[in-house]
Design an enzyme around this catalytic site. Structure first.
Site, mmCIF file in Angstrom:
data_model
loop_
_atom_site.group_PDB
_atom_site.id
_atom_site.type_symbol
_atom_site.label_atom_id
_atom_site.label_comp_id
_atom_site.label_asym_id
_atom_site.label_seq_id
_atom_site.Cartn_x
_atom_site.Cartn_y
_atom_site.Cartn_z
ATOM 1 N N ASP A 37 0.714 -1.246 -0.046
ATOM 2 C CA ASP A 37 0.021 -0.042 0.116
ATOM 3 C C ASP A 37 0.796 1.237 -0.191
ATOM 4 O OD1 ASP A 37 -2.107 -1.785 0.334
ATOM 5 O OD2 ASP A 37 -2.435 -1.322 2.412
ATOM 6 N N LYS A 59 -3.404 3.430 -2.351
ATOM 7 C CA LYS A 59 -4.896 3.790 -2.353
ATOM 8 C C LYS A 59 -4.795 5.345 -2.025
ATOM 9 C CE LYS A 59 -7.177 -0.192 -1.691
ATOM 10 N NZ LYS A 59 -6.917 -0.760 -0.498
ATOM 11 N N MET A 171 -8.915 7.521 9.623
ATOM 12 C CA MET A 171 -9.332 8.185 8.154
ATOM 13 C C MET A 171 -10.570 9.062 8.499
ATOM 14 S SD MET A 171 -9.811 4.707 6.202
ATOM 15 C CE MET A 171 -10.592 3.687 7.539
HETATM 16 N N1 SAH Z 1 -4.329 -1.169 8.786
HETATM 17 C C1 SAH Z 1 -4.145 -0.020 9.356
HETATM 18 C C2 SAH Z 1 -4.970 1.013 9.008
HETATM 19 C C3 SAH Z 1 -5.377 1.619 7.505
HETATM 20 S S1 SAH Z 1 -6.639 2.994 7.520
HETATM 21 C C4 SAH Z 1 -3.766 0.089 10.857
HETATM 22 O O1 SAH Z 1 -3.767 -0.857 11.576
HETATM 23 O O2 SAH Z 1 -3.048 1.348 11.271
HETATM 24 C C5 SAH Z 1 -5.746 4.370 7.086
HETATM 25 C C6 SAH Z 1 -5.695 5.249 8.356
HETATM 26 O O3 SAH Z 1 -4.855 4.669 9.159
HETATM 27 C C7 SAH Z 1 -5.270 6.643 7.974
HETATM 28 O O4 SAH Z 1 -6.337 7.356 7.341
HETATM 29 C C8 SAH Z 1 -4.966 7.171 9.510
HETATM 30 O O5 SAH Z 1 -6.032 7.449 10.035
HETATM 31 C C9 SAH Z 1 -4.232 5.789 9.936
HETATM 32 N N2 SAH Z 1 -2.971 5.924 10.168
HETATM 33 C C10 SAH Z 1 -2.188 4.982 9.369
HETATM 34 N N3 SAH Z 1 -0.810 5.090 9.730
HETATM 35 C C11 SAH Z 1 -0.909 6.250 10.572
HETATM 36 C C12 SAH Z 1 0.087 6.956 10.983
HETATM 37 N N4 SAH Z 1 1.665 6.664 11.012
HETATM 38 N N5 SAH Z 1 0.082 8.075 11.862
HETATM 39 C C13 SAH Z 1 -1.351 8.506 11.854
HETATM 40 N N6 SAH Z 1 -2.495 7.557 11.396
HETATM 41 C C14 SAH Z 1 -2.169 6.610 10.674
#
Ligand code: SAH
Length: 252
Positions: A37, A59, A171
């Protein structure tokens, strides 16, 4: 008959390569094919060997380079051609990562799947910002919700935020005004403390704080960008988080 490869759904954590599990690190280092991703940090992809094939299926909220069914089909096709596929995802594959859908499509095609968990953004952000998700004095419940989902207005979040609870919104940057409005309509106090953690566990991390009513302005004025989490609850305003913030600033 060709041997069928295995699809590994691997969590890459929030960004810092140090936060990979040993299993994830080993799989990435020995991979010949990685499907990843956009959220996966370049520092993590750099662990792959020089001759590994890297396919990005990045995405963005409004721009899908590869629709989910085509990603699933790609995983199945590669595995059926006999290749092991490392499907690398930000955070944890089973937390808003569509890992469930990919696993189901692989199973339907009789492709073996293994799941390697990762540190989800909520855990990474909590650690990096010094905001505990639970605390005996402030929160004994924690919920994870998606702020960008079908029919946000109709989602029933009643009771997920408030006294003695922490709400973590993934998100939610783009929909922050609707989120603040929704929560206040549900009865949450406008001065309920909120934190935004942008780029958690990465060098460019920012932690912003304010009252719930000011969440939309905070996002707009500070030009918050994705990826960011919104955390709502008293845990974001505890005194020790201010100390952690000072430590962060001193380290910067
Ligand atoms: N599978 C991922 C989430 C994917 S959805 C997990 O478990 O973290 C994508 C969302 O995750 C982003 O829009 C944001 O809200 C959050 N996210 C992912 N990485 C991040 C980071 N390093 N800092 C802050 N938010 C993060």
């Amino acid at each position: 008959m060709t041997h069928t490869g295995t699809v590994y759904l691997v969590g890459a954590g929030p960004g810092d390569p140090e936060l990979l599990t040993l299993r994830a690190a080993r799989l990435i280092e020995s991979a010949s094919l990685i499907v990843h991703d956009g959220l996966v940090d370049p520092a993590i992809l750099a662990l792959a060997s020089a001759d590994a094939r890297l396919i990005s299926v990045a995405k963005k909220r409004s721009k899908h380079t590869l629709p989910q069914d085509q990603i699933n089909a790609l995983l199945v096709r590669e595995a059926r051609a006999g290749r092991d596929v490392i499907r690398l995802k930000g955070g944890d594959p089973f937390v808003f990562g569509r890992g469930g859908e990919e696993m189901e499509d692989c199973h339907a095609a009789r492709v073996p799947v293994q799941i390697v968990p990762g540190i989800s953004a909520a855990n990474g952000a909590a650690a990096a910002s010094g905001i505990p998700l639970t605390h005996r004095d402030s929160a004994s419940i924690v919920s994870f919700v998606a702020g960008q989902c079908k029919g946000l207005k109709d989602q029933n979040w009643a009771g997920l935020a408030g006294k003695n609870r922490t709400l973590v919104i993934y998100m939610g940057v783009k929909t922050a005004p609707q989120i603040a409005e929704k929560l206040m309509e549900d009865g949450l106090a406008p001065d309920m403390p909120v934190a935004i953690i942008e780029n958690a566990a990465r060098p460019e991390m920012r932690v912003l704080r304010g009252p719930l009513a000011a969440l939309p302005q905070l996002v707009e004025q500070q030009q918050v960008i994705s990826p960011a989490l919104i955390v709502i609850g008293d845990v974001t305003a505890r005194e020790n988080t201010a100390v952690a913030q000072m430590a962060l600033e001193a380290a910067a």
